[in-house]
Design a protein around this motif. Structure first.
Motif: not given
Length: 329
Positions: A236-263
Motif C-alpha cells: 500500500t502506498a500513500m502520502f505521509s501526513h504525520t505532524e513531521r511531514a506537515q511541519q516540513q511541508e512534505k505531505t506531497h513528497d514523502w510517500v509511505i510504502l507498507f507491505r503486508d502479505d502472507e510471508h
C-alpha cells in the motif's frame, strides 16, 4: 454453537469474554477486507483477510490465550493466518488497535500505538511514530534495542531501557517469526518503481482516495492510496501526513510504502533527497547506499531536477534529519 469448557462460573465468564474478543478481532479483519476491496486492492489480498476473519471467528477458545501461552508462532500456525496477519492480531490484543485498519479508514491514531506502555503517553507515542514510522510493539522493541528510540525527543537512555524491559516482561519479541534465510531483502528497484507509479497516478487523479481524520490533518483532506502487488508481495502506498511531514511541508513528497502479505510485512519512507550526492533524487530512507547503486546502475545522475546540483559530501544535517530517522527495509 460454542461449547464453554470451564469448571466455575468465573472461568466460564473469562472464556465468554475471550470468545467475544475473537469475534471483535474477526470483525476488524473483515472490515480490512471490505476496505481493501473498496480501494481496488488485489482480490487475493482481500480474500486473505476474509479467510483470516473466518478462522478467528471459528476458534473454540480465546485467541488471546493462544498468544499468551505459545506466542505469535502459534498464531502463524493457524489456518489462513500468516506472518503479517498474526502481527495485526497481536496488536489488537496487546494494544487494542490494528494500525492497518486505522490507516485504511484514513486515521493514524498514532497517539494510541504505544500509550499502553508505562512511560509513554499519547503525545510521546505520536512523536515516536512521526520520527520512526513504527506502529507495533515488536517494532518499538527493535527500535529500543538498536538505538533509534533514544534519539526521539523526550526519550533518553534510561527511559529507553525501561521501555525495553517492560516490553520484554510482556513477552514481546523483536521479530514476530524468524525469516527464512532464503528470504531476500525487498529490491530497491521494486520500492522506487512503486513510488514512481504512485506519484504518477496520484498526479493523474486515477487513484481511489481516503479521507483523513487523524490529529493534525486538515478536516476534509483526501489522500490517494495505491494497492499493488509485485511477485506475490502486497503493498500500500500513500502520502505521509504525520505532524513531521506537515511541519516540513512534505505531505506531497514523502510517500509511505507498507507491505503486508502472507510471508512478511514492512514499512518504508520514500523522499526527495535534500542533501548529498543524491540531492533531487527519490530515495528510500535507511537504504541510501542501495539507492546510490541503483542510480549508478541506471546511469541516472545526469537526470537531476533543475537547480539540484551534485554535492561531493553528505553533511551532518543529512545524517541527522534525512538519513537516520527512517524505517529500514
Amino acid at each position: 454453537m460454542v461449547v464453554i469448557d470451564a469448571n466455575s462460573p468465573v472461568q466460564a465468564g473469562v472464556q465468554i469474554d475471550g470468545l467475544q474478543e475473537n469475534r471483535k478481532i474477526a470483525g476488524q479483519l473483515a472490515e480490512i477486507a471490505n476496505l481493501l476491496n473498496e480501494q481496488h486492492a488485489n482480490e487475493y489480498r482481500v480474500n486473505a483477510y476474509r479467510s483470516a476473519a473466518k478462522t478467528i471467528a471459528g476458534l473454540r477458545s480465546p485467541v488471546r490465550d493462544l498468544l499468551e501461552r505459545d506466542g505469535v508462532e502459534a498464531l502463524v500456525a493457524l489456518p489462513t493466518i500468516g506472518v503479517s496477519i498474526s502481527g495485526l492480531i497481536e496488536s489488537a490484543i496487546r494494544v487494542g488497535r490494528i494500525p492497518l485498519l486505522d490507516r485504511l479508514r484514513g486515521q493514524s491514531n498514532a497517539e494510541h500505538f504505544f500509550a499502553t506502555v508505562p512511560g509513554i503517553g499519547p503525545q510521546l507515542s505520536h512523536r515516536i511514530y512521526d520520527h520512526l514510522h513504527i506502529e507495533t510493539l515488536p517494532e518499538l522493541l527493535g527500535a529500543a534495542k538498536d538505538g533509534r528510540l533514544d534519539r526521539v525527543p523526550g526519550i533518553g537512555q534510561k527511559r529507553c531501557e525501561a521501555i525495553q524491559a517492560c516490553l520484554s516482561q510482556r513477552g514481546v519479541v523483536n521479530q514476530l517469526v524468524a525469516k527464512p534465510k532464503s528470504e531476500p531483502v525487498v529490491p530497491i528497484d521494486e520500492l522506487l518503481e512503486i513510488d514512481r507509479d504512485y506519484l504518477k497516478r496520484a498526479k493523474e487523479g486515477t487513484l481511489p482516495k481516503i479521507r483523513l481524520s487523524s490529529r493534525g490533518s486538515i478536516e476534509g483532506d483526501w489522500v490517494p492510496v495505491l494497492h499493488t502487488e509485485r511477485e506475490g508481495r502486497h503493498y500500500t502506498a500513500m502520502f505521509s501526513h504525520t505532524e513531521r511531514a506537515q511541519q516540513q511541508e512534505k505531505t506531497h513528497d514523502w510517500v509511505i510504502l507498507f507491505r503486508d502479505d502472507e510471508h512478511d510485512h514492512g514499512r518504508w519512507t520514500v523522499i526527495t533527497a535534500q542533501y548529498g550526492e543524491l540531492k533531487g533524487f527519490r530515495i528510500v530512507r535507511g537504504r541510501e547506499k542501495d539507492c546510490e547503486q541503483y542510480y549508478h546502475r541506471h546511469n541516472a545522475y545526469h537526470q537531476r531536477e533543475a537547480g539540484h546540483a551534485p554535492y561531493p559530501e553528505v553533511p551532518v544535517q543529512w545524517e541527522r534529519e534525512a538519513g537516520r530517522f527512517g524505517v529500514h527495509g
